[in-house]
Design an enzyme around this catalytic site. Structure first.
Site, short mmCIF file in Angstrom:
data_model
loop_
_atom_site.label_atom_id
_atom_site.label_comp_id
_atom_site.label_asym_id
_atom_site.label_seq_id
_atom_site.Cartn_x
_atom_site.Cartn_y
_atom_site.Cartn_z
N HIS A 42 0.71 -1.37 -0.14
CA HIS A 42 0.04 -0.08 -0.09
C HIS A 42 1.06 1.17 -0.03
CE1 HIS A 42 -2.79 2.81 1.78
NE2 HIS A 42 -3.76 1.95 1.65
N ASP A 63 2.93 -4.69 8.31
CA ASP A 63 1.66 -3.90 8.00
C ASP A 63 0.25 -4.88 8.03
OD1 ASP A 63 -0.45 -2.83 6.95
OD2 ASP A 63 0.45 -1.97 5.35
N GLN A 109 -4.60 -5.52 6.76
CA GLN A 109 -5.58 -6.33 6.00
C GLN A 109 -5.35 -7.87 6.87
OE1 GLN A 109 -7.88 -5.66 4.27
NE2 GLN A 109 -7.10 -3.49 3.58
N LYS A 140 -10.69 -0.77 10.13
CA LYS A 140 -10.84 -1.96 9.12
C LYS A 140 -11.10 -3.40 10.02
CE LYS A 140 -8.02 -0.24 5.56
NZ LYS A 140 -6.82 -0.25 4.69
N CYS A 173 -4.73 2.30 -3.98
CA CYS A 173 -3.40 2.55 -3.19
C CYS A 173 -2.21 1.99 -3.40
CB CYS A 173 -3.66 2.85 -1.70
SG CYS A 173 -4.94 4.25 -1.28
C1 LIG Z 1 -5.67 0.59 4.40
C2 LIG Z 1 -4.25 0.18 4.50
C3 LIG Z 1 -3.30 1.00 4.96
C4 LIG Z 1 -3.79 2.40 5.40
O1 LIG Z 1 -4.69 2.33 6.39
P1 LIG Z 1 -5.19 3.66 6.98
O2 LIG Z 1 -6.26 3.07 7.70
O3 LIG Z 1 -5.68 4.33 5.77
O4 LIG Z 1 -4.31 4.40 7.72
C5 LIG Z 1 -2.24 0.50 5.07
N1 LIG Z 1 -1.91 -0.68 4.46
C6 LIG Z 1 -2.87 -1.66 4.02
C7 LIG Z 1 -2.31 -2.92 3.44
C8 LIG Z 1 -4.07 -1.29 3.90
O5 LIG Z 1 -4.94 -1.89 3.63
#
Ligand SMILES: *Cc1c(COP(=O)(O)O)cnc(C)c1O
Length: 393
Positions: A117, A188, A191, A214, A351
């Site tokens: 992302h 990260d 997800q 999320k 993104c």
């Molecule tokens: C959504 C997402 C982000 C960013 O998250 P925010 O809540 O917009 O800060 C970063 N990495 C991944 C894999 C995402 O899906």
């Protein structure tokens, strides 16, 4: 099959007179009544600023906030809540790490995957680091054996699960390579935290970032795990609530986690994360995972069976998102027509422009799932896709 739709008030909303089929959960998920009520009850009866006052409401608010931190720490497998910082989201968590490590990263390299992302790319560039990627095969799986470590690589930053493809990356193998070379790893988990078991100690990462919104909690709240090894890095932000002693010449800081939480935090947001964790745990994480796996596999199978439709990515371990395109139909058009049927999907680059480059497309249609989705939702999506195709044939 579990059906949890009744726990989510918004899911009974009609869109253009049709039942809402919400398949945009990788962008954000909806909130169960228990989370909504926790937020509103907090403002109605407990609200005050935290860690500052000696008064009754301030103590209740501080307790609830710290209790949420404990829930997060247990949920991701740390025994020490002080390793958890509340941030504004995954993006903010990663930016804070980039800022704190700037002096190490500047002029050096950060190794990432080619499916990151933008929020796991741009902060490293802002810190002055060059981006290197782990090679991928044709199905966008990471070729961990091809990782070449050099002295220039000062951090490995990798998504646990792709927000576009749904592929689950072999983060444990990556942290093992990193350990051998004494390179810190940031995961990260935006997800994965809502779909997969997470245990930072087992994964062996130094940082882990995730977003509340999320995982069925509020927007504007995020999680940053920082291992004890990095407990004395420079705070990215300065201000109230994080200092030990301030003079006009210099300042000393509190210990983590408060060291990293300058200013008044998103108190209600943090408490909502605790409530979202309670909600998931009350259902049972194993039960959620089994259910999500069934729905996801059903969607994948049906999409793969569809002629004239390309599904991107293929990994033995997948969750959450599936990206596809219909032959000769722009992803945006597919998304618009599905919307008119009450089916919410995301279209575009998600993104992840560098990944779109590797896939040879400008964008995809992405269906992404949460615990409240069912096989019927998948079947409605497939009916929708049939209609899109008929309109274009
Ligand atoms: C959504 C997402 C982000 C960013 O998250 P925010 O809540 O917009 O800060 C970063 N990495 C991944 C894999 C995402 O899906």
């Amino acid at each position: 099959m579990i059906d949890l739709k009744n726990d989510f008030p918004i899911l009974s909303k009609k869109i253009y007179g049709k039942r809402l089929v919400y398949l945009d959960n990788a962008a954000t998920s909806h909130k169960p009544s228990s989370v909504i009520d926790t937020i509103s009850d907090f403002y109605r009866s407990d609200y005050s600023n935290i860690h500052r006052g000696v008064h009754y409401l301030s103590e209740i608010s501080s307790d609830k906030y710290e209790n949420a931190r404990k829930k997060v720490s247990k949920f991701i497998g740390t025994s020490d809540p002080s390793e958890i910082t509340f941030t504004a989201g995954t993006t903010d968590s990663i930016n804070q790490v980039a800022c704190s490590l700037k002096s190490i990263l500047k002029g050096n390299e950060v190794l990432i995957s080619g499916m990151e992302h933008h929020s796991n790319i741009v902060p490293w560039q802002l810190a002055g680091a060059k981006i290197k990627t782990i090679p991928m095969d044709d199905e966008c799986n990471l070729l961990v054996d091809s990782i070449e470590i050099t002295d220039k690589i000062k951090l490995i930053a990798i998504s646990h699960a792709s927000n576009v493809l749904g592929s689950v990356n072999p983060i444990k193998e990556i942290t093992e390579i990193a350990k051998e070379n004494d390179i810190p790893v940031l995961v990260d988990a935006a997800q994965s935290i809502q779909h997969l078991p997470l245990d930072v100690e087992e994964i062996g990462c130094d940082f882990l970032a995730a977003s509340g919104h999320k995982m069925y909690a509020a927007t504007g709240i995020g999680i940053l795990y920082t291992s004890e090894r990095f407990s004395d890095i420079m705070p990215a932000r300065g201000g109230g609530g994080m200092i030990d002693k301030v003079t006009l010449e210099s300042t000393t800081y509190l210990s983590p986690p408060l060291r990293y939480e300058a200013g008044t935090p998103n108190i209600a947001g943090a408490i909502s994360v605790g409530a979202a964790i309670d909600y998931m745990q009350d259902i049972g994480l194993d039960k959620i995972r089994r259910h999500e796996h069934k729905v996801y596999s059903h969607a994948r199978k049906r999409l793969l069976e569809t002629d004239g439709l390309k599904v991107y990515g293929n990994n033995e371990d997948m969750c959450g998102s599936i990206s596809f395109n219909l032959d000769n139909i722009h992803h945006y058009d597919t998304g618009l027509i599905l919307d008119k049927m009450g089916i919410a999907v995301r279209t575009g680059h998600h993104c992840a422009q560098p990944l779109m480059g590797s896939l040879g497309t400008e964008g995809t249609v992405r269906a992404s799932f949460a615990l409240y989705n069912t096989k019927e939702d998948v079947d409605m999506l497939m009916e929708g896709i049939e209609k899109v195709r008929m309109m274009y044939s």
